[in-house]
Design an enzyme around this catalytic site. Structure first.
Site, PDB file in Angstrom:
ATOM      1  N   ASP A 418      34.030  42.096  27.123  1.00 55.59           N
ATOM      2  CA  ASP A 418      35.532  41.993  27.344  1.00 55.59           C
ATOM      3  C   ASP A 418      36.303  40.848  26.263  1.00 55.59           C
ATOM      4  O   ASP A 418      35.354  39.844  25.815  1.00 55.59           O
ATOM      5  CB  ASP A 418      35.883  41.498  28.848  1.00 55.59           C
ATOM      6  CG  ASP A 418      37.400  42.024  29.125  1.00 55.59           C
ATOM      7  OD1 ASP A 418      38.191  42.548  28.205  1.00 55.59           O
ATOM      8  OD2 ASP A 418      37.705  41.965  30.337  1.00 55.59           O
ATOM      9  N   GLU A 473      44.913  48.622  35.503  1.00 54.75           N
ATOM     10  CA  GLU A 473      45.065  47.218  35.793  1.00 54.75           C
ATOM     11  C   GLU A 473      46.300  46.718  35.608  1.00 54.75           C
ATOM     12  O   GLU A 473      46.655  45.644  36.106  1.00 54.75           O
ATOM     13  CB  GLU A 473      43.924  46.391  34.916  1.00 54.75           C
ATOM     14  CG  GLU A 473      44.173  46.400  33.706  1.00 54.75           C
ATOM     15  CD  GLU A 473      43.369  45.558  32.684  1.00 54.75           C
ATOM     16  OE1 GLU A 473      42.242  45.426  33.012  1.00 54.75           O
ATOM     17  OE2 GLU A 473      43.913  45.248  31.699  1.00 54.75           O
TER      18      GLU A 473
END
Length: 668
Positions: A418, A473
């Site tokens: 990430d 998200e």
């Protein structure tokens, strides 16, 4: 005297002939798409489809740091058109094989460089190639897209994080490639903002042009920006000169200064494809495979160990389980609970997202005391549930070989990497090194905080998913003005064209219009429950998250059963209908079973689905549709089971923000 005159004329004329304008042509196998390349003082190409001009006199060139320009006063040394027809294996995608049929125009120029154009029935692509052996510095690339009129676009700008102040392109180069789309004319584009790919352009007669790139390697990613008139021009991040550790939890390398060139390349090579995908009907884009087939072939010889599947995910629901006799959080007890949930429901993986490694250290060998990682892995292995670990990119990069070997030896199945948040050449190089190193140690990868896919999943099949999408998200913190319902019916025609999406669907708290609000610890979706189920069919996602809490799923057993057994890769995909930003319905096959997923925007909709795409026979149909009150309470749904045949029509009503999901099991 006459001979001297003739010689002088030849000396003057022969070089001029080398500069004479020349037009070369290639067309698609079905003859509908024609590409004309005009080589004169510069190089420009025109794209037409069925007589409609979609791109006109679009410029292309490559400038070396030496000052040499490939494309200026270029002299052709040879050209040829070659037909190709073949089939590409696609073991982890939306179909098991991909038809690869095109006509290829190769143009070689004096100076050991050239251009390749490929024209498919569904679009065109071009790229530069070099035959030189020496290293080169690329100062700039011109990839222009010129349109004949003020066409509309669906544009995703780099998100502006400076409280309304204009950001320089340099600041915009650091971004997460997440934003919703703006419908705006070419003339109305904001010249101060970068556009990340893919970009969709509306052409005459209902046609669309989707612009993206493929086979991105050892080179920066392509951005677009408003050009002169009705055109778009290319922008690339410069090569990083200096970086320093920082950013999110000190897990990134931030660029502090850039070189005055965009790439350093070594030896003979090809450059990334510039792609214009053309659709006569919107639905064609939702099953496009051009980005995949333009990528380099697999570099992983043995793929038998690569297992797509679903993942019980902890972060979106904030580790918010309940009804247990321990405090939930980043601890061994919580992850054993997740593993038990996955085991009981046939879910292949559990992820340990951010929090399992000591914060602010960027060191994946420092595990927090509340986690007994070997015990969690052992517990998962006993139950045939694999463990995937989250990693900030710099923590992964700084000791990549040792990290991969150590955790592969422990039994970890892969990493979710990430916060890359850029796509300059240095970062693109990292992505390829990570893919190669992970494959060496038989580890899966899910790239989060990542630019759009560019076919990497073909080159490294262990890379199963990518973010670069404004996923669910966002609803942990976004206000109601962030319209995810419209976004959901837009991305199948744009972002999904580039490849798989780690959107992370599966919410069990579902809000009808006017009832949504952001709650970080107990988040909800916009739209209905049946819509969330449908997204597992509509969205391409080989490593697919179950975003909600296991406890919430266990209270919704019908929905859980449908999600848990749905495949994540497919043998065949069919686009049944669709219109950008309004609705879409896809059918996908795995073995003898078919699944159908349909979603709508905020307009309620009645759909009639012709089942004639099914092979003849009888099927047991399980249908999830919006309940009678789904327009008021998003979680209201109706489950129906009955038999149907390929001669039937399926009629279903979709509430505002609604959807439907179907499983069809072959009986005879």
């Amino acid at each position: 005297m006459k001979k001297i005159f003739i010689i002088i004329m030849l000396i003057l004329v022969i070089p001029a002939l080398g500069y004479a304008a020349k037009t070369l042509t290639a067309q698609s196998p079905d003859g509908k798409i024609i590409v004309e390349v005009r080589v004169d003082k510069d190089i420009r190409y025109t794209l037409t489809h069925g007589g409609d001009v979609l791109l006109e006199r679009s410029p292309l060139s490559l400038t070396l740091a030496s000052g040499e320009v490939w494309g200026k006063d270029a002299r052709i040394s040879g050209s040829k058109v070659t037909p190709h027809s073949g089939v590409i294996s696609s073991p982890f995608g939306i179909s098991e094989t991909v038809k690869d049929e095109y006509n290829e125009l190769t143009i070689r120029f004096r100076g050991d460089w050239g251009l390749t154009f490929r024209v498919y029935n569904e679009g065109m692509a071009y790229r530069f190639f070099s035959s030189r052996k020496e290293a080169l510095q690329i100062q700039a690339e011109e990839a222009g897209f010129s349109f004949p009129a003020d066409f509309g676009t669906y544009t995703a700008y780099v998100r502006n994080n400076s409280n309304g102040e204009k950001e320089s392109f340099e600041k915009q180069f650091r971004n997460s490639f997440e934003n919703t789309y703006e419908q705006v004319k070419l003339s109305q584009l904001d010249a101060g903002r970068l556009i990340f790919l893919p970009l969709l352009v509306e052409a005459p007669n209902g046609k669309k042009i989707c612009i993206t790139e493929a086979d991105l390697e050892a080179y920066p990613g392509l951005y677009l920006n408003k050009g002169d008139g009705y055109s778009l021009k290319s922008v690339f991040a410069g090569y990083p000169k200096t970086t320093e550790q920082g950013g999110h939890n000190r897990l990134q390398q931030l660029v502090r200064e850039r070189e005055n060139y965009i790439a350093e390349v070594k030896g003979a090579r090809t450059f990334p494809w510039r792609i214009a995908i053309v659709s006569a009907e919107d639905k064609e884009l939702a099953v496009s495979d051009m980005s995949y087939k333009l990528a380099s072939p697999s570099r992983v010889d043995d793929i038998s160990w690569i297992k797509p599947g679903k993942v019980a995910w902890d972060w979106w629901n904030d580790w918010n389980i309940y009804g247990v006799d321990f405090e939930s959080g980043v601890n061994t007890e919580t992850y054993k609970y997740y593993i038990d949930f996955a085991y009981r429901n046939g879910i292949e993986y559990v992820i340990l997202d951010e929090g399992w490694a000591v914060n602010l250290q960027a060191d994946l060998f420092q595990v927090v005391p509340s986690i007994d990682l070997p015990e969690i892995i052992r517990y998962g292995n006993e139950r045939n549930v694999g463990i995937i670990l989250w990693a900030g990119y710099w923590a992964f990069d700084r000791d990549m070989e040792r990290v991969c070997k150590h955790y592969a030896d422990l039994g970890v199945k892969g990493f979710k990497v990430d916060f890359m948040d850029r796509d300059d050449q240095q970062m693109v190089d990292f992505i390829h090194r990570a893919s190669q190193t992970a494959a060496k140690h038989r580890l899966l990868l899910d790239f989060h905080g990542m630019y759009k896919p560019a076919g990497l999943q073909r080159t490294y099949p262990n890379v199963l998913n990518f973010e670069g999408v404004h996923g669910l998200e966002q609803l942990k913190w976004s206000p109601e003005s962030v319209d995810m319902v419209t976004y959901d019916v837009t991305i199948p025609f744009i972002r999904m064209v580039a490849g798989p999406m780690d959107y992370t669907q599966g919410a069990m708290r579902n809000a009808s219009r006017g009832n949504y609000r952001p709650i970080n610890t107990e988040p909800m979706s916009q739209g209905t429950r049946s819509r969330q189920l449908a997204l597992y069919v509509v969205f391409d996602s080989p490593l697919n998250m179950l975003c909600d809490s296991p406890t919430n799923y266990m209270k919704e057993l019908e929905s859980l059963e449908f999600i848990a057994q749905i495949p994540t890769v497919w043998d065949e995909s069919v686009a049944l209908n669709g219109e950008v930003a309004k609705y879409v319905t896809l059918a996908r096959r795995k073995g003898n079973d078919w699944y159908i997923g349909g979603i709508t925007g905020w307009d309620e909709r009645d759909m009639s689905i012709d089942l004639s795409f099914l092979p003849q026979g009888e099927y047991r149909m399980t249908l999830f549709r919006d309940g009678a009150n789904a327009h008021r309470k998003g979680s209201d749904y109706k489950r129906e089971v009955r038999n149907v045949t390929s001669g039937d029509n399926l009629s279903v009503h979709l509430a505002p923000g609604g959807g439907f999901a179907v499983k069809l099991e072959k009986i005879q």
